[in-house]
Design an enzyme around this catalytic site. Structure first.
Site, PDB file in Angstrom:
ATOM      1  N   GLU A  41      14.693   3.986 -45.443  1.00 61.37           N
ATOM      2  CA  GLU A  41      13.874   3.256 -44.467  1.00 61.37           C
ATOM      3  C   GLU A  41      12.386   3.312 -44.800  1.00 61.37           C
ATOM      4  OE1 GLU A  41      14.925   4.561 -40.510  1.00 61.37           O
ATOM      5  OE2 GLU A  41      16.870   3.525 -40.597  1.00 61.37           O
TER       6      GLU A  41
ATOM      7  N   GLN B  23      28.043 -11.868   7.404  1.00 62.94           N
ATOM      8  CA  GLN B  23      27.119 -11.987   6.286  1.00 62.94           C
ATOM      9  C   GLN B  23      25.971 -12.927   6.627  1.00 62.94           C
ATOM     10  OE1 GLN B  23      27.619 -10.086   3.663  1.00 62.94           O
ATOM     11  NE2 GLN B  23      25.578 -10.705   3.094  1.00 62.94           N
TER      12      GLN B  23
ATOM     13  N   ASP C 272      29.476  -1.469   5.058  1.00 61.35           N
ATOM     14  CA  ASP C 272      28.057  -1.512   5.411  1.00 61.35           C
ATOM     15  C   ASP C 272      27.618  -0.241   6.127  1.00 61.35           C
ATOM     16  OD1 ASP C 272      27.794  -4.016   4.354  1.00 61.35           O
ATOM     17  OD2 ASP C 272      27.964  -5.076   6.266  1.00 61.35           O
TER      18      ASP C 272
ATOM     19  N   GLU D 273      27.946  -9.778  -4.577  1.00 61.92           N
ATOM     20  CA  GLU D 273      27.593  -8.454  -4.072  1.00 61.92           C
ATOM     21  C   GLU D 273      28.810  -7.829  -3.369  1.00 61.92           C
ATOM     22  OE1 GLU D 273      24.796  -8.772  -0.916  1.00 61.92           O
ATOM     23  OE2 GLU D 273      24.218  -6.646  -0.968  1.00 61.92           O
ATOM     24  N   HIS D 274      29.378  -8.569  -2.406  1.00 59.07           N
ATOM     25  CA  HIS D 274      30.571  -8.111  -1.690  1.00 59.07           C
ATOM     26  C   HIS D 274      31.717  -9.068  -1.998  1.00 59.07           C
ATOM     27  CE1 HIS D 274      27.073  -7.123   0.971  1.00 59.07           C
ATOM     28  NE2 HIS D 274      27.646  -5.938   0.991  1.00 59.07           N
TER      29      HIS D 274
ATOM     30  N   SER E  70      21.560 -11.341   0.533  1.00 59.93           N
ATOM     31  CA  SER E  70      22.906 -10.772   0.543  1.00 59.93           C
ATOM     32  C   SER E  70      23.974 -11.863   0.447  1.00 59.93           C
ATOM     33  CB  SER E  70      23.067 -10.001   1.850  1.00 59.93           C
ATOM     34  OG  SER E  70      24.201  -9.180   1.810  1.00 59.93           O
TER      35      SER E  70
ATOM     36  N   HIS F  67       9.396  11.525 -42.684  1.00 58.42           N
ATOM     37  CA  HIS F  67      10.615  12.042 -42.052  1.00 58.42           C
ATOM     38  C   HIS F  67      11.428  12.854 -43.054  1.00 58.42           C
ATOM     39  CE1 HIS F  67       9.557   9.185 -38.946  1.00 58.42           C
ATOM     40  NE2 HIS F  67      10.616   9.485 -38.227  1.00 58.42           N
TER      41      HIS F  67
ATOM     42  N   HIS G 276      22.601 -12.049   8.541  1.00 64.09           N
ATOM     43  CA  HIS G 276      21.552 -11.215   7.944  1.00 64.09           C
ATOM     44  C   HIS G 276      20.247 -11.974   7.780  1.00 64.09           C
ATOM     45  CE1 HIS G 276      22.955  -7.264   6.890  1.00 64.09           C
ATOM     46  NE2 HIS G 276      24.102  -7.735   6.447  1.00 64.09           N
TER      47      HIS G 276
ATOM     48  N   GLN H 141       0.823  -1.215   0.000  1.00 69.45           N
ATOM     49  CA  GLN H 141       0.000   0.000   0.000  1.00 69.45           C
ATOM     50  C   GLN H 141       0.856   1.264   0.000  1.00 69.45           C
ATOM     51  OE1 GLN H 141      -0.032  -2.430   2.241  1.00 69.45           O
ATOM     52  NE2 GLN H 141       0.031  -1.678   4.350  1.00 69.45           N
TER      53      GLN H 141
END
Lengths: 450, 450
Positions: A413, A257, A359, A325-326, A235, A418, A260, A189
């Protein structure tokens, strides 16, 4: 305990495949999310408040949607001085780093034609901040700072209310980073409110920030109507370690890590089998001491990986295939290895550069591409909150100079209209039928591959 | 004839809503496309060839998938010299403009911490080129050039075969722009080949280029596995005209847009009702002379719009709300009006800068955000073919400097493992239980808004 796998074995290949295929399906909530989006689009604030009552158990009036100045000031006072100082210090470093990303655009002129690229901030951005235990003030900074540095003039934070209220650290971080308002709304929402606008929530041009499956699915569905950041997957860290690495430090970084999320992945590629074994022992031991051992344990059991490769170069090859990612280069000469790294969200060099620095406070963004997306995606940055506009201006002379090229290509074309837009300005009126128009009929074709 | 509508009337508002809601649904083909994606992912070349036979009516062997050097040379000889020269001239101008977009990255150092942002090209890109009459050599240039300028080392063009063969202009444009191979495959099956790779087609990191509903849907579905450009919607032009504008030139530019597609939109906001009426007359008259009058007529009847606004500033406001793909400032002082323009893909200033210049040869890209996406999206550019990587390196001194900030924030967030990765390196081993761990239980919460 994590089993140490050797590079080149079928077990190693299977484990890498498993790492690359972590993901959560969004199909199961798509129908519900669509209904919420439609309702908020149509009903505005009243629909937003209805869902807030239903999902968050909090009854609000439209006037209470936006957190008041007094509440913001209150929150700032509630945060312990040490945390407040740390947030301000981190903010300063993050802002300083991101200022280097500001782009200027350009203008060039040649023979009567003036061309430019203008870079300008989007007009409004929305930042989603999760509620509950996932309400990380560091993420609030990381998502707002690049928008502010880009010059976005209006930034709305949305975050779900709870009977306990919004965490004061989150409200303080939003103030430090410079959000223009904080709205008590969450879930699909809140994403709908940002995408379509309500009486109270202004419609934005870009929505960023992490969220659960409802939020991620809503972002995916409103994409196009509004821009979004990447849909963050679980992650991951990949650590390349040679024999100079302290197994305890490597293990600590893997566990940072793993804590998480049970879906998080901690991977180490060691250049020595004894080193790998020592890291496995350390992981097991430190895991027992970790407050979040239940979460970290699940991640380690399923995705914790220790591979042994012959050389750091081979380790870099494997890392490029995973595009983590890392990526920590926990090796004697990390700078020498860096050019071999092609795909990674952020690279941390040397034994003191634990991922935690990035981080929180080093300066670069901690919102990074996951699940292999570092092959083609970038950390969240100032570039995510700007748009470019091409600017073209031809004088009569400049126009005449390129008119023949434009006419030739337009006619080739089959786009006579054009060509005619050019021809008329040259003072000619004839409609040179194009070769494609003359012979085009045989080319005309409708099919799935058009 | 196009009815001239006055700004502020309900009719004008309704027409703008209609313009903003042009779009084609992709739902109806999603199931079929998913099946094609799965089949090519699993079956590789043989699935690709099977679909090529089924949808394009062409039987190929795997060895014929890639267009040979001899065929490319043949195609180059078949293109008329004038067209070949025009393509080379256009290519030179497009390349020159895009070179201004090259980003360098940066490195900064401060108190033992070295931070950088590396900008590097993606490793492989794929360019979709439609078949049949929509095979535009100008689009081939526009899609390949930014990838080449970005430094992408491997670029694959895919285009559907037909019994008549691939248009020689397309093959020539691909060569001029520097594609590394052209593959005879189209539709969702070609997108699948690029996204997953087959024995013959290398897996790419980014797919760009226009296509029909099958291609667009396939791109949408593989997004995440691979990056894609925007899904292009129908094209549009908005022209702001004051009384200095020649109605015939304005009309010609509107028709150049309308001839693309029955869904294309040509819109003019005139500052004078007589001017608006004169443009409407010209559109009607010129339409009759246009070879593609059937297509252009459909577009004009449905979406052709002439609005009258009091001032050019008010016209700019309306334009910002529409965020048009192409915006022509057909006014006496276009530079003075430019700062008022906030949302547009490309802006064309002054009477000689007809959009056709930008479509073919001025230099900026003609792949532009449509359907209001210019609020947050940019023209296709070099920035679409690069990824950024953050680089962090802390010395022991640099680490010690920010360690307290990192520990404080990690503990505040209840991520003790993150703090411990720092603590261990400081030579301490104690696990300082975080405040969030101590009091966190009451915050723990699972719900739709997390």
């Amino acid at each position: 305990m994590i089993e140490v796998l050797r590079d080149g074995t079928p077990e190693a290949a299977r484990q890498i495949d498993k790492l690359l295929s972590r993901s959560e399906g969004s199909e199961r909530v798509a129908g519900d999310v669509e209904a919420i989006l439609r309702a908020v689009r149509k009903g505005g604030d009243s629909a937003l408040l209805r869902y807030t009552k239903r999902f968050d158990g909090v009854s609000l009036s439209a006037g209470e949607l936006v957190v008041s100045e007094a509440e913001l000031a209150d929150a700032a006072r509630q945060v312990p001085a040490e945390i407040s100082r740390a947030l301000r210090e981190a903010h300063g470093r993050i802002e300083k780093f991101h200022k280097n990303q500001v782009e200027k655009g350009f203008e060039v002129r040649s023979e009567g034609i003036r061309l430019g690229m203008r870079v300008s901030a989007v007009e409004r951005a929305g930042v989603y901040v999760p509620g509950g235990t996932a309400a990380y003030p560091s993420s609030v900074l990381m998502n707002i700072v690049p928008a502010r540095v880009a010059g976005v003039p209006d930034i709305t934070v949305v975050t779900p209310p709870s009977p306990q209220g919004i965490r004061p650290e989150v409200l303080l971080a939003a103030q430090i980073a410079g959000a223009h308002r904080v709205v008590r709304a969450g879930g699909a929402q809140a994403v709908a409110a940002l995408a379509y606008g309500t009486e109270t929530v202004p419609r934005v041009d870009k929505i960023v920030g992490p969220g659960n499956i409802w939020v991620a699915t809503a972002k995916r569905l409103v994409f196009g109507q509004v821009d979004i950041d990447m849909i963050a997957g679980p992650s991951e860290v990949l650590i390349i370690a040679d024999t100079t690495a302290d197994p305890a430090w490597v293990a600590a970084d893997m566990l940072a890590q793993a804590e998480h999320d049970p879906m998080a992945a901690a991977v180490c590629i060691a250049t020595d089998v004894k080193l790998g074994a020592a890291i496995a022992v350390e992981v097991e031991q430190q895991l027992g001491e970790l407050p979040r051992k239940s979460i970290a344990g699940k991640s380690i059991r399923k995705y914790g990986t220790i591979l042994v490769a012959q050389t750091v170069e081979r380790a870099a090859d494997i890392a490029n295939g995973i595009a983590p990612e890392h990526l920590e280069l926990f090796v004697e000469k990390p700078r020498a290895l860096l050019p071999s790294i092609r795909n990674a969200g952020a690279v941390f060099l040397g034994q003191y550069t634990t991922e935690s620095l990035g981080d929180y406070a080093a300066g670069p963004n901690h919102v990074l591409p996951t699940g292999g997306a570092a092959r083609f995606s970038s950390p969240l940055g100032v570039y995510d909150f700007v748009k470019r506009t091409s600017i073209v201006e031809a004088s009569r002379k400049g126009f005449e100079k390129i008119a023949p090229v434009v006419e030739a290509l337009a006619l080739a074309e089959g786009l006579d209209g054009h060509a005619l837009a050019v021809t008329r300005r040259l003072g000619r009126r004839g409609t040179a039928a194009s070769p494609a128009t003359k012979s085009g009929a045989t080319r005309e074709k409708k099919g799935k591959s058009d």
